[in-house]
Design a protein around this motif. Structure first.
Motif, PDB file in Angstrom:
ATOM      1  N   GLY A 451      71.431  15.923  81.932  1.00 46.03           N
ATOM      2  CA  GLY A 451      72.760  15.368  82.195  1.00 46.03           C
ATOM      3  C   GLY A 451      73.486  14.978  80.918  1.00 46.03           C
ATOM      4  N   ALA A 455      76.980  16.512  79.658  1.00 46.68           N
ATOM      5  CA  ALA A 455      78.084  15.585  79.404  1.00 46.68           C
ATOM      6  C   ALA A 455      78.624  15.760  77.984  1.00 46.68           C
ATOM      7  CB  ALA A 455      77.617  14.148  79.629  1.00 46.68           C
ATOM      8  N   VAL A 521      79.403  20.066  87.616  1.00 44.13           N
ATOM      9  CA  VAL A 521      78.878  18.868  88.279  1.00 44.13           C
ATOM     10  C   VAL A 521      78.165  19.256  89.574  1.00 44.13           C
ATOM     11  CG1 VAL A 521      79.486  16.675  89.377  1.00 44.13           C
ATOM     12  CG2 VAL A 521      80.611  17.361  87.248  1.00 44.13           C
ATOM     13  N   PHE A 524      74.855  20.775  88.756  1.00 42.99           N
ATOM     14  CA  PHE A 524      73.917  19.745  88.328  1.00 42.99           C
ATOM     15  C   PHE A 524      73.417  18.950  89.532  1.00 42.99           C
ATOM     16  CE2 PHE A 524      72.831  15.510  86.649  1.00 42.99           C
ATOM     17  CZ  PHE A 524      71.866  15.875  85.728  1.00 42.99           C
ATOM     18  N   CYS A 590      77.580  14.580  93.872  1.00 42.12           N
ATOM     19  CA  CYS A 590      77.890  15.707  92.991  1.00 42.12           C
ATOM     20  C   CYS A 590      78.182  16.984  93.774  1.00 42.12           C
ATOM     21  CB  CYS A 590      76.727  15.959  92.035  1.00 42.12           C
ATOM     22  SG  CYS A 590      76.475  14.685  90.781  1.00 42.12           S
ATOM     23  N   MET A 601      80.662  14.205  84.660  1.00 45.60           N
ATOM     24  CA  MET A 601      79.302  14.177  84.123  1.00 45.60           C
ATOM     25  C   MET A 601      78.987  12.874  83.394  1.00 45.60           C
ATOM     26  SD  MET A 601      77.337  16.545  85.110  1.00 45.60           S
ATOM     27  CE  MET A 601      76.016  15.957  84.052  1.00 45.60           C
TER      28      MET A 601
END
Length: 642
Positions: A451, A455, A521, A524, A590, A601
């Protein structure tokens, strides 16, 4: 006469009543024996006082004389399927035991299920070779053994299933050559993500490439792999696939022997002549000027902002220059050229959605990963520009790009080798006895690392990853995660959909074919669900209806069986239920189907950091929709079973 008719009528009514109220006694005993010997969740209650035809998951024929279907998906069945239980259901048409925790081999008495049409055993932990008992079911039309631990060869006896319309064997450990499977009615077929090798039989070439993906040693149609890639072929075709040797009974004549001898002599002379000319030409090309050292040649290709400093830096002014120009980024830590790379011993690491990755060990001991890109459509100028942006990305949770190579026929990327492998291999590889499971602390650590890397791409580099999946999350020896294959989608144009692995792809990307920060996102979020459930989102189906991982999780949570979504390997760790539910809340936020309802993120990372500190709150999750149909589940609705 009237009395006789009355008596006959009473007898007929009694017989009809007995027929209507009949009980499948033998099938009932078989089901009770199965239930008594297999641990299961408390919600599966079969009362001995009720008819077997009224039990949960049991369907009988209209006369209630035999069990027609047994559907027990996701009910928490644990352990081996005992013999002399389900194998006694001789009239069974449909058997579904998918999404449980069943282990071991399929009992041999499954061969008695000769009336079976559909068998669904996917998403368990079943093991052993391909069940020979299942090749003896002449009426079978659909067989799903995907997402288990089956191994060994796929038998040619599958062709005995002449009525088969669907065969799903993906996400196992089957090995060896693919047999010529060709039931006349076969419409759906998949052996993706196994360890098969050799050529794909002509009888199976009609199925799409996705049916064979993840078998790096397979080659031939319909795969793009022509068995002669830039590096050594991962899947050489057998020269004699039939295995038969043709013996010649006649001896060669004297004239043929003389002709062969003369031909061999001529070839030898030709080879000697070629060698002489080669050595002479090489001597003529030598000059008194000392050759440029390899390290200096590599450094001369180092460029400002990751792009070439002159027109010839990438392709060179001649063929010789083109073969030796490997463009390093400005902080280059390696000193080698393309010739060194070509001489390196190469090992196929895997075939991904953007190309094939190789582990290359150079002569001086340096180990790197070389990715051979496929389907690149942009010009050299655009390729260099995009690589220039990606080469500047520097973060501990992002795998750095070290160099690239561009020519008309080859596009290569060079990056660091991560010895601990990928999250996908760690999470899904070799499930079963002897496996060291991925514990909860390391799963949280990996989720946080990945993550943070994404990000950073979004905020500091303004780069959309576009291909987030478990195989692109690589691990260092300390289980620290780093994301790879980032920002490559612009190289493939709009005709190629970003994130080709459908299980991770956001709904809007399917239509627009354009990746965004919000679609990252979503991907993820699917990755988080994969960590929580232990299920690969790109397997063909998480159920008979082929739903995707987010919808499967939503359906289980909606029934208030939240504990059932979590990976069985996590059940051994105490006092983590609250943290798992909190991470599940983040993941569901998400994967909202509405992009604007997904957190950013950095917000996702912040919420995960609060979990790791034991300070998780519901703040930041309220922005997601309270309507489960929109892809998210409100925190208040997530409960665990007792």
């Amino acid at each position: 006469m009237a009395s006789l008719l009355s008596t006959a009528f009473v007898l007929l009514c009694s017989l009809m009543g007995a027929l209507v109220q009949s009980e499948p006694t033998q099938d009932r005993q078989a089901l009770l024996a199965f239930l008594s010997r297999v641990p299961h969740a408390s919600r599966l209650k079969w009362s001995a006082n009720d008819s077997a035809c009224d039990w949960v998951g049991v369907e009988c024929d209209p006369t209630e004389s035999f069990v027609y279907a047994l559907r027990l998906p996701g009910v928490g069945l644990v352990g081996q399927i005992p013999s002399d239980t389900l194998g006694r259901l001789s009239q069974l048409r449909v058997l579904s035991l998918r999404s449980n925790r069943l282990t071991g081999q399929i009992p041999s008495d499954f061969a008695n299920l000769t009336s079976a049409r559909n068998i669904y055993l996917q998403s368990n932990q079943l093991s052993g070779g391909f069940p020979p008992s299942l090749t003896k079911l002449p009426r079978l039309t659909r067989l799903d053994l995907s997402a288990n631990n089956f191994s060994g060869p796929i038998p040619f006896a599958v062709n005995n299933l002449t009525k088969l319309t669907g065969l799903f064997l993906q996400n196992n450990s089957f090995s060896g050559n693919l047999p010529s499977i060709d039931p006349p009615s076969l419409l759906d077929f998949s052996v993706a993500n196994n360890d098969l090798n050799g050529s794909i039989p002509a009888s199976l070439a009609r199925f799409p490439p996705s049916s064979f993906a993840g078998n790096v040693k397979l080659c031939g149609e319909p795969l793009a792999n022509s068995c002669s890639p830039f590096f050594p072929s991962p899947a050489p075709s057998p020269s004699n696939p039939s295995g038969f040797v043709r013996r010649k009974s006649r001896k060669l004549s004297t004239g043929v022997i003389i002709a062969i001898a003369v031909g061999c002599a001529a070839i030898l002379l030709l080879l000697l002549l070629c060698l002489f000319l080669f050595l002479r030409r090489r001597r003529e090309r030598q000059t008194p000027k000392a050759p440029k050292p390899v390290a200096a040649a590599a450094r001369s290709a180092v460029v400002e902002a990751g792009t070439s400093s002159s027109k010839d830096d990438v392709t060179g002014g001649s063929m010789d220059a083109e073969r030796n120009k490997l463009v390093f980024f400005e902080d280059g830590v390696y000193s080698f050229d393309l010739e060194d790379l070509l001489r390196a011993s190469a090992e196929v690491l895997g075939k991904g959605s953007v190309g094939t990755s190789y582990k290359a060990v150079l002569e001086e001991g340096t180990t790197v990963v070389v990715k051979r890109l496929k389907d690149v459509v942009v010009s050299k100028k655009d390729f260099e520009a995009q690589l220039g942006v990606l080469g500047k990305v520097k973060h501990e949770n992002v795998v750095p790009l070290r160099a690239f190579y561009f020519s008309k026929d080859e596009k290569l990327l060079v990056s660091d080798f991560m010895a601990a492998g990928s999250l996908s291999a760690l999470l899904h590889g070799s499930r079963g006895s002897g496996r060291t499971p991925l514990d909860w602390d390391n799963r949280i650590k990996i989720a946080l690392g990945a993550g943070r890397g994404i990000a950073h791409l979004h905020t500091s580099s303004k780069v959309i990853h576009g291909n987030i999946k478990a195989s692109n999350v690589l691990l260092r020896s300390d289980q620290e995660a780093a994301v790879s294959d980032f920002g490559l989608n612009p190289l493939f144009g709009t005709s190629t959909p970003p994130n080709r692995v459908a299980g991770y792809r956001a709904p809007e990307v399917v239509e627009t074919r354009k990746a965004t920060f919000k679609s990252d996102v979503y991907s993820f979020g699917v990755l988080l669900l994969e960590l929580l459930t232990g299920k690969a989102p790109n397997q063909a189906s998480l159920g008979e209806e082929g739903i995707d991982l987010p919808r499967w999780v939503q359906s289980v949570v909606r029934e208030e069986w939240t504990a059932e979504v979590f990976d069985v390997e996590l059940m051994r760790y105490p006092n983590i239920e609250e943290e798992m539910v909190q991470l599940l809340q983040i993941a569901m936020a998400c994967v909202s189907t509405v992009p604007d309802q997904r957190p950013s993120m950095p917000e996702v990372v912040r919420m995960m950091e609060e979990i790791s500190r034991g300070e998780a709150t519901d703040e930041g999750l309220r922005q997601s929709s309270d309507d489960p149909s929109k892809g998210s589940t409100p925190p208040a609705e997530i409960r665990t079973t007792p």
